[in-house]
Design a protein around this motif. Structure first.
Motif, PDB file in Angstrom:
ATOM      1  N   PHE A 180       0.831  -1.200   0.000  1.00  0.00           N
ATOM      2  CA  PHE A 180       0.000   0.000   0.000  1.00  0.00           C
ATOM      3  C   PHE A 180       0.869   1.254   0.000  1.00  0.00           C
ATOM      4  N   ASP A 181       1.927   1.253   0.785  1.00  0.00           N
ATOM      5  CA  ASP A 181       2.829   2.405   0.828  1.00  0.00           C
ATOM      6  C   ASP A 181       3.375   2.701  -0.565  1.00  0.00           C
ATOM      7  N   GLN A 182       3.859   1.669  -1.258  1.00  0.00           N
ATOM      8  CA  GLN A 182       4.435   1.865  -2.582  1.00  0.00           C
ATOM      9  C   GLN A 182       3.389   2.322  -3.580  1.00  0.00           C
ATOM     10  N   TYR A 183       2.202   1.732  -3.523  1.00  0.00           N
ATOM     11  CA  TYR A 183       1.161   2.085  -4.491  1.00  0.00           C
ATOM     12  C   TYR A 183       0.679   3.521  -4.275  1.00  0.00           C
ATOM     13  N   ILE A 184       0.495   3.907  -3.026  1.00  0.00           N
ATOM     14  CA  ILE A 184       0.088   5.280  -2.721  1.00  0.00           C
ATOM     15  C   ILE A 184       1.170   6.260  -3.184  1.00  0.00           C
ATOM     16  N   ARG A 185       2.417   5.904  -2.958  1.00  0.00           N
ATOM     17  CA  ARG A 185       3.537   6.733  -3.416  1.00  0.00           C
ATOM     18  C   ARG A 185       3.486   6.908  -4.926  1.00  0.00           C
ATOM     19  N   GLU A 186       3.301   5.814  -5.661  1.00  0.00           N
ATOM     20  CA  GLU A 186       3.297   5.879  -7.114  1.00  0.00           C
ATOM     21  C   GLU A 186       2.142   6.720  -7.634  1.00  0.00           C
ATOM     22  N   LEU A 187       0.985   6.619  -6.999  1.00  0.00           N
ATOM     23  CA  LEU A 187      -0.140   7.458  -7.401  1.00  0.00           C
ATOM     24  C   LEU A 187       0.176   8.936  -7.157  1.00  0.00           C
ATOM     25  N   ALA A 188       0.856   9.215  -6.074  1.00  0.00           N
ATOM     26  CA  ALA A 188       1.241  10.603  -5.785  1.00  0.00           C
ATOM     27  C   ALA A 188       2.220  11.146  -6.820  1.00  0.00           C
ATOM     28  N   LEU A 189       3.080  10.276  -7.346  1.00  0.00           N
ATOM     29  CA  LEU A 189       4.029  10.728  -8.370  1.00  0.00           C
ATOM     30  C   LEU A 189       3.306  11.226  -9.617  1.00  0.00           C
ATOM     31  N   PHE A 190       2.075  10.794  -9.809  1.00  0.00           N
ATOM     32  CA  PHE A 190       1.273  11.246 -10.947  1.00  0.00           C
ATOM     33  C   PHE A 190       0.201  12.258 -10.527  1.00  0.00           C
TER      34      PHE A 190
END
Length: 805
Positions: A180-190
């Motif tokens: 979840f941490d990684q996925y939330i991070r990746e969404l924030a990058l966009f």
């Protein structure tokens, strides 16, 4: 030899030219003079960690601006650039102004520097995200095109996605905290600035075999992750109690909310749907939410409550009461949410609500059909196999859907059921940031970041090809095999790291699945024609042999299957995706919830009319008389015959859609609130929801394949079907098959006001036949008009036989 030498020189010069247009950041240091380190703590960590994953390089942080001999990544707030030389400040000043959450990104080539300047803390985060998206990261090398010059601010203030930790999702319930941490991070990058979580109790089971921890503990972690990244936390909280007026029930519900709201460290907004699930009358709903607000503000004093007018069977009275409450300006009220099963178009909501009241979109980007934004004019074979919730990249569709309605709201948080819509999330976030962003730019960033610069173009185009696979009749879409070739070409030379990348595997599995499905459709269609030919050859002396030949021919679909290696490839990839990201593509092996992403279970479902034909053959084999059997065969072969001078139409077929009257294009009305759409499913008596599309309906009997697809309008929008070139002197009768999920009460009239039939209940039987008033066709044309009663979900028509009497 001379030609070879010149060619080598040309390639070398091109390589140097390409290199000259890029800034080498492989040995760069990060310089960040921002004094409040909390502003940049996670942003710098993200930059360092994501670079190291892809390049194995460690970017160190320096407290002084590196000399010109060393490359530099400078990070600052727009309000604090004093630590940079004037030439840096001048480069920043030349860029357009930015607003909240915006950033500037510029390369100063002569100084070997790239600057990220944020308007605020979030602006820094999104600037780092854009840098990571544009970097070309390969082992031991970090390159950035020197023409990068960006000054941008988000168009909309709400940009996010729902990540529900619950069994109905096709993968999230298997996620760990780290995932979840990684996925939330990746969404924030966009550009995402919001994540919507769900409470432990919804319209779902409380737990699943995949969950690594209890729901309450996981949402605590999700909220913590968002807080650390500086993102807003929303919570989708449906009303699942049995009574919201009795004091004891209210107390029990409020106690649950104390537990849930108190468990999360950050909560900015709570979204309570008006229905789907938890439908309440508006007076009861808003009185209840006032009590909820008291509990919410004990733990999160600034949090707001948002409400949607989602109602399965709406009435005008319900909407009048709802908007009367909306416009009362309750102190806890945040705004209105426009989502699935909202009858009123969003522009009408904008008119009914006070101008000061914000609107949030809740777009369904996850489903293929029975959805807010279904795939337009989708092929039946796909609906049966890929189902409602397959891996479904629809980048260009998402842009069209987004931009058709975005101006009526303050942004959106998408409805997602898992990883199947992964590409759609990133495209949607980019459109919420800037609706003018070309889709291919997002896809190239997506491919560059998640697969590497060597695959930027091939995978971006491969994703577009997967979307094109879904368009038009499957039987004529020859591009499907080219799409597979594109993915196979990458696959042949790809390193193991790419072959094991879940996002790459999601593209792979769709490419193989689509090609296999089309090949099987062609094969099974030919088997059906051969079986029908065998039935046509039946006579009084060879009925038994003809029936046996027809049966054995149809059974070849599973006794002599084709392309078994492609089928196995799909199962192997499904297993791999389950191991890596918990994607549940089958019920039995992977523990999926039926109808929630388990499209691999449908890989062998018959794509021709064999279930119905075999059932009909079984019935006629029981007949004693050869003449009765031959008569039954004729009925089977000529089921759709409208007779001399008659008309037959199946409204799941593209060939009949010219008769469907619509004044609004799909591009302007992707949610079909003002125009017809295709829908799928026969419908079972007494059941409102059937997960999968199969040739079974009404009271469980086997049905013709065509009954699984029909034309539909939603709610009280009239459905109009027009005929011309009729014989003005003839009298006609109309036979109609009413199939579909809604089972509405419908009335049929003609454009001159003649009543063909009054309100009748559908869903109990499929076929109805009526006289057409002769005056309605006296001018050689007629438009049939269907309306359903108030509170019904819509009108549906599958087949029409317009027959001369």
């Amino acid at each position: 030899m001379t030609k070879l030498y010149l060619a080598v020189c040309f390639l070398f010069i091109c390589s140097l030219s390409s290199y000259a247009n890029k800034l080498d950041l492989s040995s760069a240091q990060i310089f960040c003079p921002i004094r409040n380190k909390e502003i940049t703590k996670r942003s710098i960590e993200i930059l360092q960690q994501e670079v190291k994953k892809r390049s194995y390089l460690d970017l160190s942080v320096t407290s002084t601006l590196p000399s010109h001999e060393h490359a530099c990544i400078g990070i600052a707030l727009e309000s604090d650039l004093s630590a940079f030389p004037e030439i840096y400040k001048a480069a920043i000043r030349q860029l357009p102004t930015i607003s909240a959450e915006g950033f500037k990104l510029v390369v100063i080539k002569d100084k070997k520097t790239v600057l990220i300047v944020g308007k605020d803390a979030r602006g820094v985060l999104y600037g780092v995200g854009r840098l990571l998206r544009k970097l070309e990261m390969t082992p031991q090398q970090l390159m950035l095109p020197t023409d990068v010059s960006i000054a941008t601010s988000p168009r909309y203030s709400i940009r996010g996605h729902q990540l529900g930790y619950r069994p109905k999702t096709n993968a999230y319930d298997a996620f760990t905290v780290a995932q979840f941490d990684q996925y939330i991070r990746e969404l924030a990058l966009f550009g995402a600035n919001s994540i919507e979580i769900v409470p432990p109790r919804t319209d779902d089971d409380p737990t699943s075999r995949h969950m690594v921890m209890p729901s309450l503990q996981m949402i605590t972690e999700q909220a913590r992750i968002c807080k650390e990244y500086g993102l807003d936390v929303w919570m989708w909280y449906p009303n699942m109690g049995l009574n919201y007026t009795h004091p004891d029930s209210i107390q029990k519900e409020l106690q649950e909310r104390h537990e849930v709201f108190g468990a999360v460290s950050r909560l900015d907004h709570v979204f309570v749907p008006g229905g789907d699930p938890g439908e309440l009358e508006p007076d009861v709903l808003f009185a209840w939410l006032t009590k909820v607000a008291t509990v919410l503000h004990k733990y999160h004093p600034k949090a707001k409550i948002w409400v949607s007018p989602q109602v399965f069977r709406p009435t005008q009275k319900w909407f009048d009461a709802f908007f009367a409450h909306v416009n009362k300006s309750y102190p806890w009220f945040g705004g209105v949410v426009f989502g699935p099963w909202v009858k009123i178009p969003v522009h009408e909501i904008r008119r009914l609500a006070k101008p000061s009241i914000p609107i949030r979109h809740y777009p369904d980007i996850t489903h293929n059909y029975t959805a807010q934004y279904p795939i337009p004019y989708w092929d039946l074979a796909y609906s049966m196999t890929l189902g409602r919730e397959s891996i479904n990249p629809r980048p260009h569709d998402e842009k069209i859907i987004h931009n058709a309605l975005d101006q009526y709201g303050n942004g959106s948080i998408s409805y997602s059921e898992g990883t199947n819509d992964d590409v759609n999330k990133f495209v949607w976030s980019d459109q919420d940031w800037n609706p003018d962003t070309p889709v291919i730019e997002t896809l190239r960033d997506y491919a560059r970041l998640f697969f590497g610069p060597n695959y930027q173009e091939s995978i971006a185009q491969g994703i577009v090809a997967l979307e094109n696979n879904l368009k038009g009749p499957l039987v004529t879409n020859e591009g499907i095999y080219r799409t597979l070739t594109q993915w196979q070409t990458i696959e042949k030379s790809a390193p193991l790291s790419l072959l094991q990348n879940p996002r790459f595997q999601m593209g792979q599995i769709r490419a193989y699945y689509d090609a296999y499905t089309r090949r099987r459709l062609l094969y099974e269609n030919e088997l059906e024609q051969q079986a029908r030919d065998a039935l046509r050859m039946a006579s009084a002396t060879n009925i038994s042999a003809s029936l046996q030949e027809a049966k054995s021919t149809l059974q070849k679909a599973w006794t002599s299957p084709i392309w078994p290696n492609y089928r196995q490839k799909c199962f192997d990839l499904a297993d791999s995706l389950f191991k890596s990201i918990g994607a549940q593509l089958t019920v039995e092996k992977h523990g999926a919830v039926s109808g929630r992403g388990n499209f691999i279970d449908n890989i062998d479902i018959p794509l021709n009319d064999s279930p119905w034909l075999l059932d009909q053959i079984a019935q006629l084999e029981k007949l004693k008389s050869p003449s009765e059997q031959l008569q039954k065969i004729q009925e089977i072969l000529h089921r759709t015959d409208p007779g001399a001078g008659g008309f037959y139409d199946h409204f799941g077929s593209p060939e009949s859609w010219h008769r469907v009257v619509s004044d609004v294009s799909w591009e302007k009305d992707p949610g079909s609130l003002l125009s017809p759409r295709v829908s799928f499913g026969v419908g079972l008596a007494g059941e409102e929801w059937v997960d999968e599309i199969k040739a079974t309906g009404f009271k469980g009997q086997v049905t013709p394949r065509v009954w699984m697809k029909q034309v539909k309008t939603l709610y009280n929008l009239p459905l109009k079907i027009a005929y011309d070139e009729l014989d003005p002197r003839a009298a006609y009768k109309i036979k109609i098959s009413y199939t579909g999920r809604f089972q509405s009460r419908m009335k049929l009239t003609t454009d001159d006001g003649s009543v063909v039939h009054d309100f009748l209940q559908t869903g109990e039987q499929p076929i109805f036949e009526f006289e057409v008033p002769q005056k309605a066709t006296a001018d050689g044309k007629v438009t049939f008009v269907w309306n359903c009663g108030e509170g019904e979900r819509g009108s549906q028509v599958t087949e029409i036989w317009l027959m001369k009497k």
